[in-house]
Design a protein around this motif. Sequence first.
Motif, PDB file in Angstrom:
ATOM      1  N   VAL A 210     -43.765  88.043  56.062  1.00  0.00           N
ATOM      2  CA  VAL A 210     -42.447  87.577  55.625  1.00  0.00           C
ATOM      3  C   VAL A 210     -41.795  86.723  56.717  1.00  0.00           C
ATOM      4  O   VAL A 210     -41.181  85.686  56.436  1.00  0.00           O
ATOM      5  N   LEU A 211     -41.941  87.138  57.964  1.00  0.00           N
ATOM      6  CA  LEU A 211     -41.395  86.348  59.075  1.00  0.00           C
ATOM      7  C   LEU A 211     -42.100  85.004  59.179  1.00  0.00           C
ATOM      8  O   LEU A 211     -41.464  83.980  59.487  1.00  0.00           O
ATOM      9  N   ALA A 212     -43.407  84.991  58.927  1.00  0.00           N
ATOM     10  CA  ALA A 212     -44.149  83.729  58.957  1.00  0.00           C
ATOM     11  C   ALA A 212     -43.647  82.787  57.867  1.00  0.00           C
ATOM     12  O   ALA A 212     -43.504  81.576  58.093  1.00  0.00           O
ATOM     13  N   ILE A 213     -43.382  83.329  56.678  1.00  0.00           N
ATOM     14  CA  ILE A 213     -42.829  82.517  55.589  1.00  0.00           C
ATOM     15  C   ILE A 213     -41.461  81.981  55.982  1.00  0.00           C
ATOM     16  O   ILE A 213     -41.135  80.805  55.734  1.00  0.00           O
ATOM     17  N   SER A 214     -40.654  82.832  56.610  1.00  0.00           N
ATOM     18  CA  SER A 214     -39.326  82.394  57.064  1.00  0.00           C
ATOM     19  C   SER A 214     -39.448  81.262  58.073  1.00  0.00           C
ATOM     20  O   SER A 214     -38.676  80.294  58.023  1.00  0.00           O
ATOM     21  N   LEU A 215     -40.409  81.368  58.988  1.00  0.00           N
ATOM     22  CA  LEU A 215     -40.618  80.327  59.984  1.00  0.00           C
ATOM     23  C   LEU A 215     -40.992  79.005  59.324  1.00  0.00           C
ATOM     24  O   LEU A 215     -40.447  77.947  59.670  1.00  0.00           O
ATOM     25  N   VAL A 216     -41.908  79.053  58.373  1.00  0.00           N
ATOM     26  CA  VAL A 216     -42.331  77.832  57.686  1.00  0.00           C
ATOM     27  C   VAL A 216     -41.153  77.180  56.952  1.00  0.00           C
ATOM     28  O   VAL A 216     -40.966  75.956  57.003  1.00  0.00           O
ATOM     29  N   LEU A 217     -40.340  78.000  56.280  1.00  0.00           N
ATOM     30  CA  LEU A 217     -39.204  77.455  55.539  1.00  0.00           C
ATOM     31  C   LEU A 217     -38.157  76.850  56.471  1.00  0.00           C
ATOM     32  O   LEU A 217     -37.534  75.841  56.134  1.00  0.00           O
ATOM     33  N   MET A 218     -37.978  77.458  57.641  1.00  0.00           N
ATOM     34  CA  MET A 218     -37.043  76.872  58.611  1.00  0.00           C
ATOM     35  C   MET A 218     -37.566  75.541  59.135  1.00  0.00           C
ATOM     36  O   MET A 218     -36.796  74.580  59.294  1.00  0.00           O
ATOM     37  N   LEU A 219     -38.863  75.468  59.395  1.00  0.00           N
ATOM     38  CA  LEU A 219     -39.449  74.215  59.886  1.00  0.00           C
ATOM     39  C   LEU A 219     -39.369  73.109  58.837  1.00  0.00           C
ATOM     40  O   LEU A 219     -39.298  71.927  59.180  1.00  0.00           O
ATOM     41  N   LEU A 220     -39.387  73.500  57.558  1.00  0.00           N
ATOM     42  CA  LEU A 220     -39.325  72.524  56.464  1.00  0.00           C
ATOM     43  C   LEU A 220     -37.936  72.467  55.823  1.00  0.00           C
ATOM     44  O   LEU A 220     -37.788  71.993  54.698  1.00  0.00           O
ATOM     45  N   ALA A 221     -36.922  72.968  56.537  1.00  0.00           N
ATOM     46  CA  ALA A 221     -35.587  73.104  55.958  1.00  0.00           C
ATOM     47  C   ALA A 221     -35.016  71.775  55.460  1.00  0.00           C
ATOM     48  O   ALA A 221     -34.487  71.696  54.349  1.00  0.00           O
ATOM     49  N   ASP A 222     -35.111  70.731  56.258  1.00  0.00           N
ATOM     50  CA  ASP A 222     -34.493  69.455  55.878  1.00  0.00           C
ATOM     51  C   ASP A 222     -35.111  68.845  54.620  1.00  0.00           C
ATOM     52  O   ASP A 222     -34.382  68.497  53.684  1.00  0.00           O
ATOM     53  N   PRO A 223     -36.440  68.700  54.549  1.00  0.00           N
ATOM     54  CA  PRO A 223     -37.001  68.162  53.299  1.00  0.00           C
ATOM     55  C   PRO A 223     -36.784  69.088  52.105  1.00  0.00           C
ATOM     56  O   PRO A 223     -36.590  68.620  50.979  1.00  0.00           O
ATOM     57  N   LEU A 224     -36.808  70.409  52.324  1.00  0.00           N
ATOM     58  CA  LEU A 224     -36.579  71.338  51.216  1.00  0.00           C
ATOM     59  C   LEU A 224     -35.149  71.248  50.705  1.00  0.00           C
ATOM     60  O   LEU A 224     -34.909  71.380  49.494  1.00  0.00           O
ATOM     61  N   MET A 225     -34.191  71.032  51.600  1.00  0.00           N
ATOM     62  CA  MET A 225     -32.793  70.906  51.174  1.00  0.00           C
ATOM     63  C   MET A 225     -32.599  69.694  50.290  1.00  0.00           C
ATOM     64  O   MET A 225     -31.776  69.698  49.368  1.00  0.00           O
ATOM     65  N   ARG A 226     -33.366  68.636  50.554  1.00  0.00           N
ATOM     66  CA  ARG A 226     -33.252  67.440  49.712  1.00  0.00           C
ATOM     67  C   ARG A 226     -33.819  67.701  48.317  1.00  0.00           C
ATOM     68  O   ARG A 226     -33.454  67.004  47.363  1.00  0.00           O
ATOM     69  N   VAL A 227     -34.694  68.692  48.201  1.00  0.00           N
ATOM     70  CA  VAL A 227     -35.310  69.000  46.910  1.00  0.00           C
ATOM     71  C   VAL A 227     -34.491  70.008  46.119  1.00  0.00           C
ATOM     72  O   VAL A 227     -34.143  69.773  44.957  1.00  0.00           O
ATOM     73  N   ILE A 228     -34.176  71.158  46.741  1.00  0.00           N
ATOM     74  CA  ILE A 228     -33.509  72.228  45.997  1.00  0.00           C
ATOM     75  C   ILE A 228     -31.995  72.183  46.109  1.00  0.00           C
ATOM     76  O   ILE A 228     -31.298  72.584  45.170  1.00  0.00           O
ATOM     77  N   GLY A 229     -31.474  71.718  47.246  1.00  0.00           N
ATOM     78  CA  GLY A 229     -30.037  71.679  47.439  1.00  0.00           C
ATOM     79  C   GLY A 229     -29.435  73.072  47.567  1.00  0.00           C
ATOM     80  O   GLY A 229     -30.133  74.088  47.462  1.00  0.00           O
ATOM     81  N   VAL A 230     -28.126  73.127  47.779  1.00  0.00           N
ATOM     82  CA  VAL A 230     -27.427  74.403  47.921  1.00  0.00           C
ATOM     83  C   VAL A 230     -27.445  75.188  46.620  1.00  0.00           C
ATOM     84  O   VAL A 230     -27.596  76.410  46.597  1.00  0.00           O
ATOM     85  N   THR A 231     -27.297  74.469  45.493  1.00  0.00           N
ATOM     86  CA  THR A 231     -27.293  75.139  44.192  1.00  0.00           C
ATOM     87  C   THR A 231     -28.617  75.847  43.931  1.00  0.00           C
ATOM     88  O   THR A 231     -28.653  76.995  43.474  1.00  0.00           O
ATOM     89  N   GLY A 232     -29.716  75.177  44.228  1.00  0.00           N
ATOM     90  CA  GLY A 232     -31.021  75.787  44.040  1.00  0.00           C
ATOM     91  C   GLY A 232     -31.206  77.016  44.902  1.00  0.00           C
ATOM     92  O   GLY A 232     -31.779  78.024  44.457  1.00  0.00           O
ATOM     93  N   ALA A 233     -30.717  76.959  46.142  1.00  0.00           N
ATOM     94  CA  ALA A 233     -30.816  78.111  47.037  1.00  0.00           C
ATOM     95  C   ALA A 233     -29.991  79.281  46.506  1.00  0.00           C
ATOM     96  O   ALA A 233     -30.414  80.444  46.585  1.00  0.00           O
ATOM     97  N   ASN A 234     -28.807  78.999  45.941  1.00  0.00           N
ATOM     98  CA  ASN A 234     -27.966  80.057  45.381  1.00  0.00           C
ATOM     99  C   ASN A 234     -28.610  80.689  44.154  1.00  0.00           C
ATOM    100  O   ASN A 234     -28.513  81.906  43.943  1.00  0.00           O
TER     101      ASN A 234
END
Length: 208
Positions: free
Chosen positions: A157-181
């Motif tokens: 789970v921590l490894a997944i968290s690390l990957v998502l943090m490293l990819l945070a900027d491109p992922l935010m452009r895809v899902i946005g705040v609404t998608g995260a909520n």
Amino acid sequence: MLEQLLKFFVVFFVVVEPVSLIPLFSGLTNGATTPYKRRMALKAACVSALILLLFALGGAPFLKLMGISLEAFRIFGGLLLFLLALEMVFARESGTRTSSNEAAESRRRADISVFPLAFPFIAGPGALATILLWFGPLHLATQAALFVALLTAAMLVLAISLVLMLLADPLMRVIGVTGANVASRLLGVTLGPPAVHFVLDGLRRPSA
């Protein structure tokens, strides 16, 4: 053992909620250099792993030293997880993780890896309660394989968290705040029933 391992992975994944780290990490590192973002993400994951390992090894002996029964902690931990589930379902700012004053302080800090990333967002009260609830009843001498398997699931789970943090900027452009909520609300619904189960389990079992 496999069923127990899968249950732990799902509960721990929902509690840590790696998806919520995407907008958080992106906001805290907005405008920072790529090496800085990588360093903060990696350090946060390593510190979180150390905190969780310490709680997995020493959580139950600490409770015993304080005179707190595991059943009492099951009830408290279940209530804490249920509160976290409600906050996730209603997409509220999580008071179980950080306060508004702590959030303001984090925006002024140059190093965000330990606070607020490692604690209280990744290895926060909910995650630590989950570790104690699952690792507390284990006897390391006789259940070493299960201990290692659960610890491996937590590290995954921590490894997944690390990957998502490293990819945070491109992922935010895809899902946005609404998608995260939306993802947070769905995970909150998943967390609610196990939280209630921990409370009921603590009430049914007689204290030692």
